[in-house]
Design a protein around this motif. Structure first.
Motif, PDB file in Angstrom:
ATOM      1  N   ASP A  81      37.269  56.354  53.008  1.00 56.06           N
ATOM      2  CA  ASP A  81      37.990  57.283  52.129  1.00 56.06           C
ATOM      3  C   ASP A  81      37.986  57.122  50.603  1.00 56.06           C
ATOM      4  O   ASP A  81      38.530  57.865  49.873  1.00 56.06           O
ATOM      5  N   LEU A  82      37.514  56.083  50.453  1.00 53.27           N
ATOM      6  CA  LEU A  82      37.380  55.477  49.031  1.00 53.27           C
ATOM      7  C   LEU A  82      36.155  56.086  48.274  1.00 53.27           C
ATOM      8  O   LEU A  82      35.120  56.181  48.512  1.00 53.27           O
ATOM      9  N   GLU A  83      36.677  56.854  47.066  1.00 52.63           N
ATOM     10  CA  GLU A  83      35.617  57.492  46.265  1.00 52.63           C
ATOM     11  C   GLU A  83      34.800  56.628  45.663  1.00 52.63           C
ATOM     12  O   GLU A  83      35.131  55.315  45.282  1.00 52.63           O
ATOM     13  N   PHE A  84      33.545  56.947  45.249  1.00 50.15           N
ATOM     14  CA  PHE A  84      32.588  56.248  44.531  1.00 50.15           C
ATOM     15  C   PHE A  84      32.908  55.409  43.518  1.00 50.15           C
ATOM     16  O   PHE A  84      32.838  53.987  43.118  1.00 50.15           O
ATOM     17  N   VAL A  85      33.539  56.314  42.451  1.00 51.75           N
ATOM     18  CA  VAL A  85      33.959  55.840  41.238  1.00 51.75           C
ATOM     19  C   VAL A  85      35.157  54.803  41.174  1.00 51.75           C
ATOM     20  O   VAL A  85      35.208  53.978  40.598  1.00 51.75           O
ATOM     21  N   THR A  86      36.242  55.042  42.151  1.00 58.23           N
ATOM     22  CA  THR A  86      37.379  54.115  42.220  1.00 58.23           C
ATOM     23  C   THR A  86      36.631  52.980  42.873  1.00 58.23           C
ATOM     24  O   THR A  86      36.986  51.879  42.228  1.00 58.23           O
ATOM     25  N   ALA A  87      35.794  52.897  43.713  1.00 56.93           N
ATOM     26  CA  ALA A  87      35.304  51.646  44.273  1.00 56.93           C
ATOM     27  C   ALA A  87      34.439  50.971  43.336  1.00 56.93           C
ATOM     28  O   ALA A  87      34.535  49.659  43.029  1.00 56.93           O
ATOM     29  N   THR A  88      33.628  51.494  42.446  1.00 59.70           N
ATOM     30  CA  THR A  88      32.788  51.142  41.278  1.00 59.70           C
ATOM     31  C   THR A  88      33.868  50.320  40.476  1.00 59.70           C
ATOM     32  O   THR A  88      33.547  49.207  39.800  1.00 59.70           O
ATOM     33  N   ARG A  89      34.866  51.039  39.988  1.00 57.57           N
ATOM     34  CA  ARG A  89      36.035  50.430  39.026  1.00 57.57           C
ATOM     35  C   ARG A  89      36.450  49.158  39.701  1.00 57.57           C
ATOM     36  O   ARG A  89      36.727  48.138  38.838  1.00 57.57           O
ATOM     37  N   ILE A  90      36.854  49.076  40.955  1.00 56.71           N
ATOM     38  CA  ILE A  90      37.721  48.070  41.428  1.00 56.71           C
ATOM     39  C   ILE A  90      36.464  46.889  41.452  1.00 56.71           C
ATOM     40  O   ILE A  90      37.027  45.736  41.061  1.00 56.71           O
ATOM     41  N   CYS A  91      35.250  47.062  41.753  1.00 56.21           N
ATOM     42  CA  CYS A  91      34.340  46.072  41.746  1.00 56.21           C
ATOM     43  C   CYS A  91      33.946  45.585  40.403  1.00 56.21           C
ATOM     44  O   CYS A  91      33.829  44.362  40.251  1.00 56.21           O
ATOM     45  N   SER A  92      33.969  46.595  39.392  1.00 59.25           N
ATOM     46  CA  SER A  92      33.944  45.903  37.965  1.00 59.25           C
ATOM     47  C   SER A  92      34.939  44.915  37.615  1.00 59.25           C
ATOM     48  O   SER A  92      34.784  43.995  36.893  1.00 59.25           O
ATOM     49  N   TYR A  93      36.246  45.392  38.148  1.00 59.60           N
ATOM     50  CA  TYR A  93      37.160  44.399  37.838  1.00 59.60           C
ATOM     51  C   TYR A  93      37.156  43.049  38.600  1.00 59.60           C
ATOM     52  O   TYR A  93      37.544  41.860  37.971  1.00 59.60           O
ATOM     53  N   LEU A  94      36.677  43.241  39.855  1.00 61.25           N
ATOM     54  CA  LEU A  94      36.470  41.773  40.554  1.00 61.25           C
ATOM     55  C   LEU A  94      35.396  41.010  39.971  1.00 61.25           C
ATOM     56  O   LEU A  94      35.690  39.995  39.717  1.00 61.25           O
ATOM     57  N   SER A  95      34.478  41.851  39.549  1.00 54.94           N
ATOM     58  CA  SER A  95      33.423  40.947  38.624  1.00 54.94           C
ATOM     59  C   SER A  95      33.837  40.420  37.510  1.00 54.94           C
ATOM     60  O   SER A  95      33.715  39.188  37.083  1.00 54.94           O
ATOM     61  N   LEU A  96      34.854  40.809  36.501  1.00 55.02           N
ATOM     62  CA  LEU A  96      35.390  40.367  35.433  1.00 55.02           C
ATOM     63  C   LEU A  96      36.285  39.025  35.904  1.00 55.02           C
ATOM     64  O   LEU A  96      36.136  37.903  35.448  1.00 55.02           O
ATOM     65  N   ILE A  97      37.149  39.306  36.864  1.00 50.95           N
ATOM     66  CA  ILE A  97      37.853  38.038  37.284  1.00 50.95           C
ATOM     67  C   ILE A  97      36.940  37.116  38.072  1.00 50.95           C
ATOM     68  O   ILE A  97      37.083  35.573  37.800  1.00 50.95           O
ATOM     69  N   GLN A  98      35.720  37.542  38.744  1.00 56.17           N
ATOM     70  CA  GLN A  98      35.126  36.249  39.353  1.00 56.17           C
ATOM     71  C   GLN A  98      34.311  35.545  38.150  1.00 56.17           C
ATOM     72  O   GLN A  98      34.199  34.326  37.951  1.00 56.17           O
ATOM     73  N   LYS A  99      34.040  36.460  37.168  1.00 59.62           N
ATOM     74  CA  LYS A  99      33.168  35.529  35.955  1.00 59.62           C
ATOM     75  C   LYS A  99      34.410  34.672  35.236  1.00 59.62           C
ATOM     76  O   LYS A  99      33.613  33.717  34.559  1.00 59.62           O
ATOM     77  N   ARG A 100      35.317  35.035  35.064  1.00 56.49           N
ATOM     78  CA  ARG A 100      36.544  34.309  34.357  1.00 56.49           C
ATOM     79  C   ARG A 100      36.751  33.113  34.952  1.00 56.49           C
ATOM     80  O   ARG A 100      36.802  31.833  34.617  1.00 56.49           O
ATOM     81  N   ALA A 101      36.817  33.254  36.505  1.00 53.69           N
ATOM     82  CA  ALA A 101      37.100  32.055  37.188  1.00 53.69           C
ATOM     83  C   ALA A 101      35.853  31.141  37.237  1.00 53.69           C
ATOM     84  O   ALA A 101      36.187  29.876  37.279  1.00 53.69           O
ATOM     85  N   SER A 102      34.796  31.371  37.057  1.00 52.99           N
ATOM     86  CA  SER A 102      33.715  30.503  37.217  1.00 52.99           C
ATOM     87  C   SER A 102      33.317  30.188  35.863  1.00 52.99           C
ATOM     88  O   SER A 102      32.713  29.175  35.715  1.00 52.99           O
ATOM     89  N   GLY A 103      33.853  30.701  35.097  1.00 47.00           N
ATOM     90  CA  GLY A 103      33.714  30.042  33.636  1.00 47.00           C
ATOM     91  C   GLY A 103      32.702  30.878  32.769  1.00 47.00           C
ATOM     92  O   GLY A 103      32.440  30.543  31.665  1.00 47.00           O
ATOM     93  N   GLU A 104      32.121  31.732  33.276  1.00 49.74           N
ATOM     94  CA  GLU A 104      30.821  32.537  32.654  1.00 49.74           C
ATOM     95  C   GLU A 104      31.243  33.315  31.498  1.00 49.74           C
ATOM     96  O   GLU A 104      30.800  33.450  30.406  1.00 49.74           O
ATOM     97  N   LEU A 105      32.733  33.730  31.734  1.00 56.43           N
ATOM     98  CA  LEU A 105      33.306  34.668  30.577  1.00 56.43           C
ATOM     99  C   LEU A 105      34.608  33.755  30.258  1.00 56.43           C
ATOM    100  O   LEU A 105      35.197  33.244  31.222  1.00 56.43           O
ATOM    101  N   LEU A 106      35.083  33.568  29.140  1.00 57.43           N
ATOM    102  CA  LEU A 106      36.219  33.150  28.506  1.00 57.43           C
ATOM    103  C   LEU A 106      37.427  33.789  29.198  1.00 57.43           C
ATOM    104  O   LEU A 106      37.532  34.951  29.211  1.00 57.43           O
ATOM    105  N   THR A 107      38.602  33.123  29.316  1.00 61.78           N
ATOM    106  CA  THR A 107      39.858  33.694  29.632  1.00 61.78           C
ATOM    107  C   THR A 107      40.451  34.437  28.293  1.00 61.78           C
ATOM    108  O   THR A 107      40.039  33.891  27.427  1.00 61.78           O
ATOM    109  N   THR A 108      41.152  35.130  28.587  1.00 62.03           N
ATOM    110  CA  THR A 108      42.036  35.549  27.348  1.00 62.03           C
ATOM    111  C   THR A 108      42.627  34.751  26.484  1.00 62.03           C
ATOM    112  O   THR A 108      42.405  34.810  25.132  1.00 62.03           O
ATOM    113  N   ALA A 109      43.440  33.678  27.023  1.00 61.89           N
ATOM    114  CA  ALA A 109      43.909  32.734  26.468  1.00 61.89           C
ATOM    115  C   ALA A 109      42.867  32.027  25.554  1.00 61.89           C
ATOM    116  O   ALA A 109      43.018  31.492  24.246  1.00 61.89           O
TER     117      ALA A 109
END
Length: 130
Positions: A81-109
């Motif tokens: 039942d998950l709309e494509f747009v919603t799934a895409t947005r959630i996956c982009s947030y997950l990607s951001l978290i994954q990149k911050r966790a790995s050190g690929e992106l800086l944390t906000t702090a």
């Protein structure tokens, strides 16, 4: 939260481990430099198996632990039942978290600390003027 309930995930830890994790989390650059106590048998209501893991291990997984992001992606994949747009947005947030966790992106702090530290008006005196 629905994904975690759907897969019967159990993240309970003894309070002493939670307190130690809080101490470690307060250290500068803890996301990359610290290990945290985390339950590795998250889909079991049995006695917890606890290991020290980096945030990258907890979020992105290891050979033995799937990682929270992968559990969430599996749930999203099986939601009809998950709309494509919603799934895409959630996956982009997950990607951001994954990149911050790995050190690929800086944390906000870290980004803010670097911004202030490298600002031309900052005089290395712990004072940020307006």
């Amino acid at each position: 939260s629905r994904a975690l309930v759907s897969f019967n995930c159990n993240f309970y830890l003894p309070l002493s481990y939670v307190q130690e994790n809080m101490k470690r989390a307060q250290q500068r650059n803890a996301v990359l430099d610290q290990k945290f106590y985390f339950r590795t048998n998250i889909q079991c209501c049995c006695e917890p198996v606890i290991a020290e893991m980096t945030i990258n291990d907890i979020i992105n997984g290891t050979g033995e632990f799937p990682g929270i992001s992968n559990v969430l992606r599996a749930y999203i994949k099986h939601m009809p039942d998950l709309e494509f747009v919603t799934a895409t947005r959630i996956c982009s947030y997950l990607s951001l978290i994954q990149k911050r966790a790995s050190g690929e992106l800086l944390t906000t702090a870290t980004w803010m600390r670097n911004f202030v530290k490298n600002h031309p008006l900052y005089e290395q005196d712990s004072v940020v003027s307006e």
